[in-house]
Design a protein around this motif. Structure first.
Motif, PDB file in Angstrom:
ATOM      1  N   UNK A  27       0.738  -1.453  -0.029  1.00  0.00           N
ATOM      2  CA  UNK A  27       0.336   0.048   0.081  1.00  0.00           C
ATOM      3  C   UNK A  27       1.259   1.363   0.316  1.00  0.00           C
ATOM      4  N   UNK A  28       1.954   0.911   0.116  1.00  0.00           N
ATOM      5  CA  UNK A  28       2.851   2.062   0.476  1.00  0.00           C
ATOM      6  C   UNK A  28       3.875   2.252  -0.948  1.00  0.00           C
ATOM      7  N   UNK A  29       4.013   1.242  -1.217  1.00  0.00           N
ATOM      8  CA  UNK A  29       5.192   1.096  -2.578  1.00  0.00           C
ATOM      9  C   UNK A  29       6.272   1.168  -2.504  1.00  0.00           C
ATOM     10  N   UNK A  30       6.406   0.598  -1.115  1.00  0.00           N
ATOM     11  CA  UNK A  30       7.416  -0.082  -0.759  1.00  0.00           C
ATOM     12  C   UNK A  30       7.899  -1.482  -0.799  1.00  0.00           C
ATOM     13  N   UNK A  31       8.962  -1.950  -0.968  1.00  0.00           N
ATOM     14  CA  UNK A  31       9.238  -3.309  -0.491  1.00  0.00           C
ATOM     15  C   UNK A  31       9.520  -4.257   0.881  1.00  0.00           C
ATOM     16  N   UNK A  32       8.329  -5.447   1.016  1.00  0.00           N
ATOM     17  CA  UNK A  32       8.604  -6.289   1.947  1.00  0.00           C
ATOM     18  C   UNK A  32       9.551  -5.926   2.550  1.00  0.00           C
ATOM     19  N   UNK A  33      10.730  -6.163   2.354  1.00  0.00           N
ATOM     20  CA  UNK A  33      12.806  -5.940   2.610  1.00  0.00           C
ATOM     21  C   UNK A  33      12.375  -4.919   3.003  1.00  0.00           C
ATOM     22  N   UNK A  34      12.710  -3.471   2.240  1.00  0.00           N
ATOM     23  CA  UNK A  34      12.551  -2.336   3.114  1.00  0.00           C
ATOM     24  C   UNK A  34      11.619  -1.813   4.069  1.00  0.00           C
ATOM     25  N   UNK A  35      10.717  -2.347   4.366  1.00  0.00           N
ATOM     26  CA  UNK A  35       9.520  -2.402   5.286  1.00  0.00           C
ATOM     27  C   UNK A  35       9.752  -3.211   6.527  1.00  0.00           C
ATOM     28  N   UNK A  36      11.054  -4.089   6.382  1.00  0.00           N
ATOM     29  CA  UNK A  36      11.088  -4.934   7.495  1.00  0.00           C
ATOM     30  C   UNK A  36      12.584  -4.318   8.532  1.00  0.00           C
ATOM     31  N   UNK A  37      13.547  -3.677   6.915  1.00  0.00           N
ATOM     32  CA  UNK A  37      14.890  -2.783   7.513  1.00  0.00           C
ATOM     33  C   UNK A  37      14.937  -2.317   8.364  1.00  0.00           C
ATOM     34  N   UNK A  38      13.905  -1.122   8.397  1.00  0.00           N
ATOM     35  CA  UNK A  38      13.128   0.186   9.359  1.00  0.00           C
ATOM     36  C   UNK A  38      12.549  -0.162  10.525  1.00  0.00           C
ATOM     37  N   UNK A  39      11.625  -1.536  10.181  1.00  0.00           N
ATOM     38  CA  UNK A  39      10.148  -1.764  11.802  1.00  0.00           C
ATOM     39  C   UNK A  39      10.554  -3.034  11.734  1.00  0.00           C
ATOM     40  N   UNK A  40      10.863  -3.214  13.206  1.00  0.00           N
ATOM     41  CA  UNK A  40      10.793  -4.793  13.486  1.00  0.00           C
ATOM     42  C   UNK A  40       9.744  -5.824  12.875  1.00  0.00           C
ATOM     43  N   UNK A  41       8.536  -4.797  13.674  1.00  0.00           N
ATOM     44  CA  UNK A  41       7.038  -5.026  13.842  1.00  0.00           C
ATOM     45  C   UNK A  41       6.239  -4.013  13.063  1.00  0.00           C
ATOM     46  N   UNK A  42       4.759  -4.885  12.448  1.00  0.00           N
ATOM     47  CA  UNK A  42       4.301  -4.041  11.866  1.00  0.00           C
ATOM     48  C   UNK A  42       3.041  -2.627  12.150  1.00  0.00           C
ATOM     49  N   UNK A  43       2.974  -3.165  13.924  1.00  0.00           N
ATOM     50  CA  UNK A  43       3.103  -2.089  14.627  1.00  0.00           C
ATOM     51  C   UNK A  43       4.157  -0.734  14.398  1.00  0.00           C
ATOM     52  N   UNK A  44       5.195  -1.011  14.465  1.00  0.00           N
ATOM     53  CA  UNK A  44       6.338   0.079  14.479  1.00  0.00           C
ATOM     54  C   UNK A  44       5.782   0.724  13.427  1.00  0.00           C
ATOM     55  N   UNK A  45       5.179   0.347  12.420  1.00  0.00           N
ATOM     56  CA  UNK A  45       5.133   1.064  11.111  1.00  0.00           C
ATOM     57  C   UNK A  45       4.776   2.284  11.768  1.00  0.00           C
TER      58      UNK A  45
END
Length: 184
Positions: A27-45
């Motif tokens: 939904x935010x246009x980033x890869x899953x790998x990028x998401x997890x690099x910056x945020x260790x859990x979905x709630x941290x997003x």
């Protein structure tokens, strides 16, 4: 900030448990790998959405002249204009979710816990010449931080009520109440 806003949108629409990190990334246009690099859990997003106002407050405290009481800074000259950290509705939805979602509440409280140390450091720097009492500084930092947290919660949780106080006005009022009882 875009990731935070998309996470809130999905959490509000589907619930936290039913939302995956992969959905937030897409939904935010980033890869899953990028998401997890910056945020260790979905709630941290959602963290960036929660820290923006605290960062602004810390900057106001840092910039305020050391020879003038901090209580004069609240809502006065030098006070930032009402800001919209993306979308006030998104912030309101997020804070409302913290009531029932333990993972989001944990992020909310972690952000405020971290802010206490920042506020205490700023207060200590401002009062260095007076050799401040470390406990008093910590209590003052907690009071300021608590006023900010409670003001935003109050604003968010009365979202459906017709109230004359905006989020910014609610924060100003809470800070004035806290400051009136502190020797800032």
């Amino acid at each position: 900030m875009e990731i935070a806003q998309e996470a809130v949108r999905l959490f509000t629409a589907k619930g936290v448990a039913a939302t995956s990190g992969e959905e937030i990334a897409a939904a935010s246009g980033v890869s899953t790998r990028t998401l997890w690099r910056y945020f260790p859990a979905k709630e941290q997003c959602v963290r960036p959405l929660l820290t923006v106002a605290l960062d602004i407050m810390a900057e106001v405290l840092r910039r305020w002249p050391a020879d003038r009481p901090l209580r004069d800074a609240i809502g006065g000259e030098g006070w930032p204009e009402a800001h919209d950290p993306g979308d006030s509705r998104t912030l309101r939805d997020l804070v409302r979710l913290t009531r029932d979602e333990p993972g989001l509440r944990a992020v909310w409280l972690e952000v405020h816990f971290a802010a206490e140390a920042v506020f205490a450091e700023i207060l200590a720097e401002r009062s260095r010449a007076r050799q401040p009492d470390p406990l008093a500084l910590k209590v003052q930092a907690v009071m300021l931080n608590g006023a900010l947290r409670v003001a935003v919660e109050d604003w968010a949780w009365r979202a459906e009520e017709s109230s004359e106080l905006s989020g910014d006005e609610s924060v100003r009022r809470a800070l004035r109440l806290a400051a009136s009882n502190l020797p800032l």
